[in-house]
Design a protein around this motif. Structure first.
Motif, PDB file in Angstrom:
ATOM      1  N   PRO A  42       0.812  -1.216   0.000  1.00  0.00           N
ATOM      2  CA  PRO A  42       0.000   0.000   0.000  1.00  0.00           C
ATOM      3  C   PRO A  42       0.847   1.269   0.000  1.00  0.00           C
ATOM      4  CG  PRO A  42       0.071  -0.931   2.198  1.00  0.00           C
ATOM      5  CD  PRO A  42       0.760  -1.916   1.299  1.00  0.00           C
ATOM      6  N   CYS A  43       0.297   2.305  -0.580  1.00  0.00           N
ATOM      7  CA  CYS A  43       0.886   3.638  -0.499  1.00  0.00           C
ATOM      8  C   CYS A  43       0.290   4.325   0.728  1.00  0.00           C
ATOM      9  CB  CYS A  43       0.555   4.448  -1.746  1.00  0.00           C
ATOM     10  SG  CYS A  43       1.218   3.755  -3.283  1.00  0.00           S
ATOM     11  N   PRO A  44       1.092   4.641   1.738  1.00  0.00           N
ATOM     12  CA  PRO A  44       0.559   5.290   2.934  1.00  0.00           C
ATOM     13  C   PRO A  44       0.124   6.713   2.639  1.00  0.00           C
ATOM     14  CG  PRO A  44       2.939   5.209   3.029  1.00  0.00           C
ATOM     15  CD  PRO A  44       2.548   4.421   1.816  1.00  0.00           C
ATOM     16  N   LEU A  45      -0.958   7.118   3.257  1.00  0.00           N
ATOM     17  CA  LEU A  45      -1.486   8.466   3.064  1.00  0.00           C
ATOM     18  C   LEU A  45      -2.104   8.906   4.392  1.00  0.00           C
ATOM     19  CD1 LEU A  45      -1.833  10.709   0.998  1.00  0.00           C
ATOM     20  CD2 LEU A  45      -3.987   9.665   0.297  1.00  0.00           C
ATOM     21  N   GLY A  46      -1.288   9.538   5.235  1.00  0.00           N
ATOM     22  CA  GLY A  46      -1.743   9.850   6.575  1.00  0.00           C
ATOM     23  C   GLY A  46      -1.988   8.567   7.342  1.00  0.00           C
ATOM     24  N   GLU A  47      -3.150   8.457   7.960  1.00  0.00           N
ATOM     25  CA  GLU A  47      -3.504   7.231   8.681  1.00  0.00           C
ATOM     26  C   GLU A  47      -4.212   6.224   7.787  1.00  0.00           C
ATOM     27  OE1 GLU A  47      -7.825   8.775  10.451  1.00  0.00           O
ATOM     28  OE2 GLU A  47      -6.113   8.465  11.812  1.00  0.00           O
ATOM     29  N   ARG A  48      -4.309   6.540   6.506  1.00  0.00           N
ATOM     30  CA  ARG A  48      -4.987   5.657   5.570  1.00  0.00           C
ATOM     31  C   ARG A  48      -4.036   5.242   4.454  1.00  0.00           C
ATOM     32  NH1 ARG A  48     -11.057   7.870   4.665  1.00  0.00           N
ATOM     33  NH2 ARG A  48     -11.202   5.773   3.744  1.00  0.00           N
ATOM     34  N   SER A  49      -4.543   4.572   3.418  1.00  0.00           N
ATOM     35  CA  SER A  49      -3.668   4.088   2.350  1.00  0.00           C
ATOM     36  C   SER A  49      -4.482   3.779   1.096  1.00  0.00           C
ATOM     37  CB  SER A  49      -2.914   2.843   2.811  1.00  0.00           C
ATOM     38  OG  SER A  49      -3.813   1.766   3.044  1.00  0.00           O
ATOM     39  N   TYR A  50      -3.736   3.555   0.024  1.00  0.00           N
ATOM     40  CA  TYR A  50      -4.353   3.126  -1.237  1.00  0.00           C
ATOM     41  C   TYR A  50      -3.353   2.246  -1.974  1.00  0.00           C
ATOM     42  CZ  TYR A  50      -1.499   6.716  -3.599  1.00  0.00           C
ATOM     43  OH  TYR A  50      -0.461   7.477  -4.088  1.00  0.00           O
ATOM     44  N   HIS A  51      -3.834   1.564  -3.027  1.00  0.00           N
ATOM     45  CA  HIS A  51      -3.001   0.664  -3.811  1.00  0.00           C
ATOM     46  C   HIS A  51      -2.923   1.160  -5.250  1.00  0.00           C
ATOM     47  CE1 HIS A  51      -2.667  -2.593  -0.769  1.00  0.00           C
ATOM     48  NE2 HIS A  51      -3.768  -2.020  -0.331  1.00  0.00           N
ATOM     49  N   VAL A  52      -1.839   0.780  -5.921  1.00  0.00           N
ATOM     50  CA  VAL A  52      -1.575   1.200  -7.294  1.00  0.00           C
ATOM     51  C   VAL A  52      -1.250  -0.023  -8.147  1.00  0.00           C
ATOM     52  CG1 VAL A  52      -0.048   2.527  -8.803  1.00  0.00           C
ATOM     53  CG2 VAL A  52      -0.655   3.433  -6.561  1.00  0.00           C
ATOM     54  N   LYS A  53      -1.746  -0.042  -9.365  1.00  0.00           N
ATOM     55  CA  LYS A  53      -1.344  -1.053 -10.344  1.00  0.00           C
ATOM     56  C   LYS A  53      -0.957  -0.329 -11.625  1.00  0.00           C
ATOM     57  CE  LYS A  53      -0.841  -5.401 -11.565  1.00  0.00           C
ATOM     58  NZ  LYS A  53       0.056  -6.322 -10.832  1.00  0.00           N
ATOM     59  N   GLU A  54       0.290  -0.491 -12.037  1.00  0.00           N
ATOM     60  CA  GLU A  54       0.766   0.154 -13.249  1.00  0.00           C
ATOM     61  C   GLU A  54       0.339  -0.643 -14.482  1.00  0.00           C
ATOM     62  OE1 GLU A  54       4.966   0.308 -12.741  1.00  0.00           O
ATOM     63  OE2 GLU A  54       4.886   1.756 -11.081  1.00  0.00           O
ATOM     64  N   PRO A  55       0.170   0.037 -15.614  1.00  0.00           N
ATOM     65  CA  PRO A  55      -0.193  -0.691 -16.847  1.00  0.00           C
ATOM     66  C   PRO A  55       0.988  -1.469 -17.407  1.00  0.00           C
ATOM     67  CG  PRO A  55       0.092   1.644 -17.302  1.00  0.00           C
ATOM     68  CD  PRO A  55       0.183   1.489 -15.809  1.00  0.00           C
ATOM     69  N   ASP A  56       0.692  -2.492 -18.167  1.00  0.00           N
ATOM     70  CA  ASP A  56       1.720  -3.306 -18.813  1.00  0.00           C
ATOM     71  C   ASP A  56       2.525  -2.459 -19.797  1.00  0.00           C
ATOM     72  OD1 ASP A  56       0.725  -5.454 -17.442  1.00  0.00           O
ATOM     73  OD2 ASP A  56      -0.374  -6.298 -19.143  1.00  0.00           O
ATOM     74  N   GLY A  57       3.839  -2.630 -19.765  1.00  0.00           N
ATOM     75  CA  GLY A  57       4.689  -2.016 -20.770  1.00  0.00           C
ATOM     76  C   GLY A  57       4.847  -0.520 -20.672  1.00  0.00           C
ATOM     77  N   TRP A  58       4.462   0.073 -19.552  1.00  0.00           N
ATOM     78  CA  TRP A  58       4.600   1.533 -19.413  1.00  0.00           C
ATOM     79  C   TRP A  58       6.080   1.903 -19.431  1.00  0.00           C
ATOM     80  CZ3 TRP A  58       5.454   4.550 -14.549  1.00  0.00           C
ATOM     81  CH2 TRP A  58       5.374   5.934 -14.780  1.00  0.00           C
ATOM     82  N   ASP A  59       6.418   2.980 -20.130  1.00  0.00           N
ATOM     83  CA  ASP A  59       7.820   3.368 -20.298  1.00  0.00           C
ATOM     84  C   ASP A  59       8.369   4.211 -19.154  1.00  0.00           C
ATOM     85  OD1 ASP A  59       6.635   5.844 -20.689  1.00  0.00           O
ATOM     86  OD2 ASP A  59       7.093   5.946 -22.836  1.00  0.00           O
ATOM     87  N   GLY A  60       7.545   4.487 -18.149  1.00  0.00           N
ATOM     88  CA  GLY A  60       8.005   5.264 -17.005  1.00  0.00           C
ATOM     89  C   GLY A  60       7.997   6.757 -17.229  1.00  0.00           C
ATOM     90  N   VAL A  61       7.583   7.207 -18.405  1.00  0.00           N
ATOM     91  CA  VAL A  61       7.631   8.630 -18.739  1.00  0.00           C
ATOM     92  C   VAL A  61       6.282   9.147 -19.254  1.00  0.00           C
ATOM     93  CG1 VAL A  61       8.729  10.371 -20.204  1.00  0.00           C
ATOM     94  CG2 VAL A  61      10.094   8.480 -19.279  1.00  0.00           C
ATOM     95  N   THR A  62       5.648   8.394 -20.127  1.00  0.00           N
ATOM     96  CA  THR A  62       4.404   8.834 -20.765  1.00  0.00           C
ATOM     97  C   THR A  62       3.311   9.090 -19.728  1.00  0.00           C
ATOM     98  OG1 THR A  62       4.930   7.511 -22.711  1.00  0.00           O
ATOM     99  CG2 THR A  62       2.640   8.219 -22.457  1.00  0.00           C
ATOM    100  N   PRO A  63       2.638  10.260 -19.796  1.00  0.00           N
ATOM    101  CA  PRO A  63       1.541  10.536 -18.862  1.00  0.00           C
ATOM    102  C   PRO A  63       0.458   9.465 -18.944  1.00  0.00           C
ATOM    103  CG  PRO A  63       2.197  12.539 -19.984  1.00  0.00           C
ATOM    104  CD  PRO A  63       2.928  11.412 -20.663  1.00  0.00           C
TER     105      PRO A  63
END
Length: 269
Positions: free
Chosen positions: A25-46
């Motif tokens: 999880p990504c911590p956010l204060g006393e709470r959190s959320y999760h992230v899933k990146e898309p396949d093949g993302w180049d790390g730069v493209t918005p």
């Protein structure tokens, strides 16, 4: 407000100890959320974003592994954000819900970790999470590109200050978040709120029939002649309370193709 925060945020992926992805999880204060990146993302493209609110007694850990949610975002090149509800639920019934501010904070924090495409911020949810997605879009519509709602609504007499491009799917046999049938058996009532907010006075085009599988078949109604310029789409099926196979994937495909009003001809039965 969201647009300003995203504009000022540093659009770089997190590194080192700040790195959080998948079930971490990504911590956010006393709470959190999760992230899933898309396949093949180049790390730069918005990245376009889908923020999905989970169902009752679920968490974001399920969402980032869910084939019908994260499977769709991964293949579509969309960044998935999955907030964790306090007590595994959402306070969607209150127009002043703390979860509205939390959703805004999730988007702002994600924009510090990733380059976000601010013109493609989609909000989704299932069941209680769908009602929460409605609530968030109702409060933050000026900063939401589209609402993708599955089997959950708010009261149709709610007041929302800004129009939104709306896509809602609901089963006529749903007895968990009961199908919100309108007066006189009006099956188009589930999106009455957004038709009013968007100024969709005319009759819809439809039904247009489309299907993903033999069992995942829909009747689509579209209100496109709306004063706001933002259309409303309603997909109906005859089954109960679940996330239909391929539905999120289809909505993302349409949205990323500049929001075409209707389905590709290959999907029309």
């Amino acid at each position: 407000m969201i647009a300003l925060v995203l504009l000022l945020a540093t659009a770089l992926p997190a590194t080192g100890d700040e790195r959080c992805v998948g079930e971490i999880p990504c911590p956010l204060g006393e709470r959190s959320y999760h992230v899933k990146e898309p396949d093949g993302w180049d790390g730069v493209t918005p990245l376009p974003v889908l923020m999905h609110f989970h169902g009752w007694q679920r968490q974001g850990t399920l969402i980032v592994k869910h084939g019908r949610i994260s499977g769709a975002t991964r293949r579509a090149g969309v960044l998935l954000l999955a907030p964790n509800g306090r007590g595994r639920t959402w306070t969607f019934r209150d127009a002043g819900s703390e979860d509205i501010a939390f959703g805004r904070a999730v988007l702002a924090d994600a924009a510090k970790r990733y380059p976000i495409d601010r013109d493609r911020i989609y909000v989704s949810g299932y069941s209680y999470g769908s009602a929460m997605a409605w609530r968030f879009a109702c409060a933050a519509g000026a900063d939401v590109t589209a609402l993708l709602a599955i089997s959950g609504t708010l009261r149709q007499n709610e007041e929302c200050p800004a129009p939104v491009d709306v896509r809602h799917v609901h089963g006529l046999s749903d007895t968990v978040m009961d199908f919100p049938m309108g007066p006189g058996g009006d099956e188009l009532f589930p999106v009455a709120l957004w038709r009013r907010v968007n100024g969709c006075a005319g009759a819809p085009v439809g039904p247009r029939h489309w299907a993903v599988t033999q069992h995942d078949a829909f009747r689509r109604f579209v209100w496109s002649d709306c004063a706001s310029g933002k259309p409303v789409r309603l997909d109906l099926h005859d089954r109960g309370h679940f996330i239909p196979r391929g539905w999120i994937a289809q909505q993302l495909e349409e949205l990323l193709a500049q929001g075409s009003l209707f389905l590709p001809q290959s999907r029309i039965a």
